[in-house]
Design a protein around this motif. Structure first.
Motif, PDB file in Angstrom:
ATOM      1  N   TYR A   1       0.828  -1.210   0.000  1.00 27.44           N
ATOM      2  CA  TYR A   1       0.000   0.000   0.000  1.00 27.44           C
ATOM      3  C   TYR A   1       0.861   1.259   0.000  1.00 27.44           C
ATOM      4  N   VAL A   2       0.260   2.347  -0.448  1.00 25.86           N
ATOM      5  CA  VAL A   2       0.916   3.651  -0.436  1.00 25.86           C
ATOM      6  C   VAL A   2      -0.080   4.696   0.073  1.00 25.86           C
ATOM      7  N   LEU A   3       0.446   5.750   0.711  1.00 21.29           N
ATOM      8  CA  LEU A   3      -0.380   6.834   1.234  1.00 21.29           C
ATOM      9  C   LEU A   3      -0.124   8.096   0.426  1.00 21.29           C
ATOM     10  N   SER A   4      -1.191   8.831   0.160  1.00 17.07           N
ATOM     11  CA  SER A   4      -1.077  10.113  -0.541  1.00 17.07           C
ATOM     12  C   SER A   4      -1.716  11.214   0.297  1.00 17.07           C
ATOM     13  N   TYR A   5      -1.127  12.414   0.213  1.00 18.82           N
ATOM     14  CA  TYR A   5      -1.660  13.616   0.867  1.00 18.82           C
ATOM     15  C   TYR A   5      -2.357  14.433  -0.213  1.00 18.82           C
ATOM     16  N   LEU A   6      -3.597  14.853   0.044  1.00 16.98           N
ATOM     17  CA  LEU A   6      -4.424  15.491  -0.971  1.00 16.98           C
ATOM     18  C   LEU A   6      -4.719  16.948  -0.637  1.00 16.98           C
ATOM     19  N   SER A   7      -4.716  17.786  -1.661  1.00 16.39           N
ATOM     20  CA  SER A   7      -5.329  19.113  -1.592  1.00 16.39           C
ATOM     21  C   SER A   7      -6.662  19.003  -2.310  1.00 16.39           C
ATOM     22  N   THR A   8      -7.738  19.470  -1.686  1.00 18.01           N
ATOM     23  CA  THR A   8      -9.068  19.246  -2.245  1.00 18.01           C
ATOM     24  C   THR A   8      -9.781  20.554  -2.528  1.00 18.01           C
ATOM     25  N   ASP A   9     -10.963  20.435  -3.148  1.00 16.18           N
ATOM     26  CA  ASP A   9     -11.727  21.609  -3.579  1.00 16.18           C
ATOM     27  C   ASP A   9     -12.702  22.120  -2.522  1.00 16.18           C
ATOM     28  N   ASN A  10     -12.665  21.544  -1.312  1.00 21.08           N
ATOM     29  CA  ASN A  10     -13.520  21.976  -0.200  1.00 21.08           C
ATOM     30  C   ASN A  10     -15.004  21.767  -0.476  1.00 21.08           C
ATOM     31  N   ASP A  11     -15.322  20.840  -1.365  1.00 21.66           N
ATOM     32  CA  ASP A  11     -16.717  20.478  -1.611  1.00 21.66           C
ATOM     33  C   ASP A  11     -17.151  19.550  -0.485  1.00 21.66           C
ATOM     34  N   LEU A  12     -18.033  20.022   0.395  1.00 22.10           N
ATOM     35  CA  LEU A  12     -18.432  19.233   1.553  1.00 22.10           C
ATOM     36  C   LEU A  12     -19.315  18.047   1.180  1.00 22.10           C
ATOM     37  N   THR A  13     -19.889  18.080   0.002  1.00 21.11           N
ATOM     38  CA  THR A  13     -20.739  16.973  -0.422  1.00 21.11           C
ATOM     39  C   THR A  13     -19.912  15.829  -1.002  1.00 21.11           C
ATOM     40  N   ASP A  14     -19.001  16.183  -1.893  1.00 11.85           N
ATOM     41  CA  ASP A  14     -18.184  15.171  -2.566  1.00 11.85           C
ATOM     42  C   ASP A  14     -16.801  15.753  -2.844  1.00 11.85           C
ATOM     43  N   PRO A  15     -15.916  15.767  -1.823  1.00 12.48           N
ATOM     44  CA  PRO A  15     -14.593  16.385  -2.009  1.00 12.48           C
ATOM     45  C   PRO A  15     -13.821  15.734  -3.152  1.00 12.48           C
ATOM     46  N   LYS A  16     -13.157  16.588  -3.928  1.00 12.48           N
ATOM     47  CA  LYS A  16     -12.357  16.096  -5.047  1.00 12.48           C
ATOM     48  C   LYS A  16     -10.923  16.566  -4.882  1.00 12.48           C
ATOM     49  N   ALA A  17      -9.993  15.690  -5.215  1.00 13.46           N
ATOM     50  CA  ALA A  17      -8.585  16.013  -5.095  1.00 13.46           C
ATOM     51  C   ALA A  17      -8.147  16.919  -6.233  1.00 13.46           C
ATOM     52  N   LEU A  18      -7.509  18.045  -5.890  1.00 10.60           N
ATOM     53  CA  LEU A  18      -6.923  18.928  -6.898  1.00 10.60           C
ATOM     54  C   LEU A  18      -5.504  18.489  -7.208  1.00 10.60           C
ATOM     55  N   SER A  19      -4.811  17.945  -6.237  1.00 10.20           N
ATOM     56  CA  SER A  19      -3.469  17.423  -6.433  1.00 10.20           C
ATOM     57  C   SER A  19      -3.177  16.435  -5.316  1.00 10.20           C
ATOM     58  N   SER A  20      -2.198  15.575  -5.534  1.00  9.01           N
ATOM     59  CA  SER A  20      -1.836  14.594  -4.512  1.00  9.01           C
ATOM     60  C   SER A  20      -0.334  14.380  -4.517  1.00  9.01           C
ATOM     61  N   SER A  21       0.200  14.067  -3.324  1.00 10.00           N
ATOM     62  CA  SER A  21       1.621  13.783  -3.175  1.00 10.00           C
ATOM     63  C   SER A  21       1.787  12.446  -2.480  1.00 10.00           C
ATOM     64  N   LEU A  22       2.566  11.564  -3.077  1.00 13.35           N
ATOM     65  CA  LEU A  22       2.855  10.292  -2.424  1.00 13.35           C
ATOM     66  C   LEU A  22       3.715  10.529  -1.192  1.00 13.35           C
ATOM     67  N   TRP A  23       3.374   9.831  -0.111  1.00  5.50           N
ATOM     68  CA  TRP A  23       4.122   9.939   1.133  1.00  5.50           C
ATOM     69  C   TRP A  23       4.663   8.561   1.509  1.00  5.50           C
ATOM     70  N   PRO A  24       5.814   8.176   1.002  1.00  3.10           N
ATOM     71  CA  PRO A  24       6.396   6.883   1.389  1.00  3.10           C
ATOM     72  C   PRO A  24       6.703   6.844   2.882  1.00  3.10           C
ATOM     73  N   ALA A  25       6.525   5.673   3.482  1.00  2.00           N
ATOM     74  CA  ALA A  25       6.741   5.504   4.923  1.00  2.00           C
ATOM     75  C   ALA A  25       7.739   4.385   5.175  1.00  2.00           C
ATOM     76  N   GLY A  26       8.481   4.490   6.251  1.00  3.84           N
ATOM     77  CA  GLY A  26       9.452   3.458   6.602  1.00  3.84           C
ATOM     78  C   GLY A  26       9.944   3.672   8.033  1.00  3.84           C
ATOM     79  N   PRO A  27      10.868   2.908   8.522  1.00  7.50           N
ATOM     80  CA  PRO A  27      11.598   1.863   7.798  1.00  7.50           C
ATOM     81  C   PRO A  27      10.822   0.552   7.772  1.00  7.50           C
TER      82      PRO A  27
END
Length: 565
Positions: A366-392
């Protein structure tokens, strides 16, 4: 091609279609290390998440609703009569007590007095059977059943209609053994204090000489030091079977079994004492106590009336599986975007993941992404995303367990903060590489519309969690989430509660690594069973492939279960 969000996948449902294209001039790059500082951005680059100051007015956290206590398993057997079960020893057959009973092994004086609330049993088994001692050395004068109140409230056994049943067949109706209140003993009502231990002393038929023994004599016989442990007489069963199978159950006023404990037959020598120690069940849908120790020979019998261990009131809390559940296998259950600062930056931001399935899950898929969204409280949509690798490492998350992802910004790294510091900050007990991983990133925004998204490496979205404004991020609280809860007072709900987006329950004190019953379902999601072999269609040379001039091979690969990577 786009992927359908996947929560639970069963045989027969097409879950992934993969087109594999090998290009002579454009092969994929190797994956970045799991703990690399630079994040990979998809689908568009995302500026580093900058922290915004916490709002001046800190809102009162929304209280998480209390989790309902699961109901115990209903005992389908009819109400018993007062007739003893065949095979039980009658009072007349039981030897008369010695005038000076022999000493039995004394409890270890070094054993610490543990409360019934020291474990996690209270929400599932309010009363637990922790010990049965059914054969003394010599006359069977001081046989007992030990019962623990695992809750933080006293339990009045008489008022609650609690019944204790003796069984010689697993599990027959049994015979009810009522509480016995003798004149002058001042033990009515029979109350087990909050977190307390009670010893139920088997007394015999009215007129039996053993009725004349006192509770002080019982305490002296076992060397009981704690005078706060109530001793409650019950009977009039003519003693416990010394060499056969036997057991006890506790039922409530409606006949529902709260707990039951079974002792298998011992060595067949009725002259040797035996003792059995029990712990609460490991499965939350069970009422059968775990047998922890059973001395079948009497050589090492060590009764400990009134003394329990934490193990006896601690369960693995394995949940039953709900085959119909479509909940996400991994769920985002808590997010802390704003925490105490170090060098002007949030020091302990984290994301908590919970394994809601009935099987271990390899986080390496699995991978985790951090999202910037459009602030739509009904159906938020991602404007951009950044992968956040985790370890070790890529730990395995056991069923019902959690994995915490600690966001380490440059200030945290420069300060040299460790997981020990993290544990001190929250009172947690997490281990790096096992129950907590780190992510090196600028951190989560303290205000504005943001989200977290967990995906398989093959692109299937598993779980999402959103937050929307400054009021939802405070330095003293974390945001708690749940999947498809029935509580109507949630702070925010997704348009599709059966999808992959978590419901925001509200704000609460941070508890990384620990979930409440309000956050998770009482049952587990069934992990997908292996399906049919993937279907491969050779597309080489066909019109379905792009006309790039350098394609050599192409395949259409279809599977009926989740393709992780």
């Amino acid at each position: 091609m786009p992927h359908t969000p996947l929560r639970r996948i069963g045989a027969g449902a097409v879950a992934a279609v993969i087109t594999a294209v090998l290009c002579t001039s454009a092969l994929p790059l190797a994956a970045s290390p799991a703990f690399a500082q630079d994040a990979v951005s998809t689908p568009a680059p995302t500026p580093g998440a900058t922290e915004t100051p916490a709002p001046t007015d800190t809102p009162t956290p929304t209280e998480t609703p209390d989790a309902p206590t699961p109901q115990p398993t209903q005992d389908p057997e009819p109400a018993p009569t007062g007739t003893p079960t065949p095979g039980e020893t009658s009072p007349a057959e039981t030897p008369a007590p010695d005038q000076t009973p022999q000493e039995t092994p004394q409890p270890d004086a070094a054993i610490a007095r543990i409360a019934g609330t020291s474990g996690n049993a209270g929400a599932h088994w309010p009363l637990a059977i922790t010990e049965i001692n059914g054969d003394n050395d010599g006359a069977d004068t001081y046989e007992f059943l030990e019962v623990v109140n695992t809750t933080d409230q006293p339990i009045d056994l008489d008022a609650a209609g609690i019944r204790f049943r003796y069984h010689t067949s697993q599990w027959n109706t049994g015979t009810v053994q009522p509480l016995i209140h003798l004149d002058g003993e001042d033990d009515a009502p029979a109350i087990i204090p909050a977190g307390g231990v009670a010893v139920l002393w088997m007394n015999y038929a009215e007129g039996d000489a053993r009725r004349s023994l006192t509770k002080d004599q019982f305490r002296a016989f076992y060397g009981m030091q704690d005078t706060d442990v109530p001793i409650i007489r019950f009977g009039p069963q003519g003693g416990f079977a010394n060499s056969g199978n036997r057991g006890f159950s506790i039922t409530d006023a409606g006949g529902t079994t709260l707990m039951r404990a079974w002792v298998p037959a011992d060595d067949g020598d009725g002259s040797t004492p035996w003792n059995a120690q029990f712990g609460v069940p490991d499965r939350t849908d069970s009422v059968d106590a775990r047998i922890l120790a059973h001395d079948v020979t009497g050589a090492t019998a060590a009764p400990t009336p009134g003394v329990i261990t934490t193990e006896q009131v601690t369960s693995r809390l394995i949940k039953p599986t709900d085959p119909s559940s479509v909940g996400p296998l991994l769920q985002i259950t808590e997010v802390a975007p704003d925490t105490a600062n170090v060098a002007g930056s949030d020091a302990y931001e984290y994301i908590e993941l919970y394994n809601a399935s009935d099987a271990p899950i390899d986080f390496g898929d699995y991978v985790l992404s951090y999202l910037s969204t459009d602030n739509d409280l009904t159906d938020p949509k991602a404007l951009s995303s950044s992968l956040w690798p985790a370890g070790p490492g890529e730990p395995t998350i056991e069923p019902g367990a959690t994995l915490v992802l600690w966001i380490q910004n440059p200030a945290v790294v420069s300060a040299g903060l460790t997981v020990a510091d993290f544990n001190t900050a929250f009172g947690s007990d997490l281990t790096l590489g096992e129950s907590i991983l780190t992510i090196q990133s600028g951190g989560m925004a303290n205000g504005g519309s943001r989200g977290l998204q967990l995906m398989t490496k093959s692109g299937h979205v598993i779980s999402r969690a959103f937050y929307f404004d400054d009021a939802q991020t405070t330095s003293s609280t974390a945001i708690q989430y749940a999947w498809n809860p029935g509580d109507p007072a949630a702070a925010w709900k997704p348009a599709d509660p059966s999808g992959v987006t978590q419901t925001m329950l509200g704000l609460a004190a941070p508890t990384p690594g620990t979930v409440t019953e309000a956050q998770v379902a009482p049952t587990s999601v069934a992990y997908p069973a292996p399906g049919s072999a993937p279907k491969l269609v050779d597309l080489t040379g066909g019109s379905e492939l792009p006309d790039s001039g350098n394609v050599e091979l192409g395949f259409d690969i279809t599977d009926d279960v989740l393709v992780l990577a």
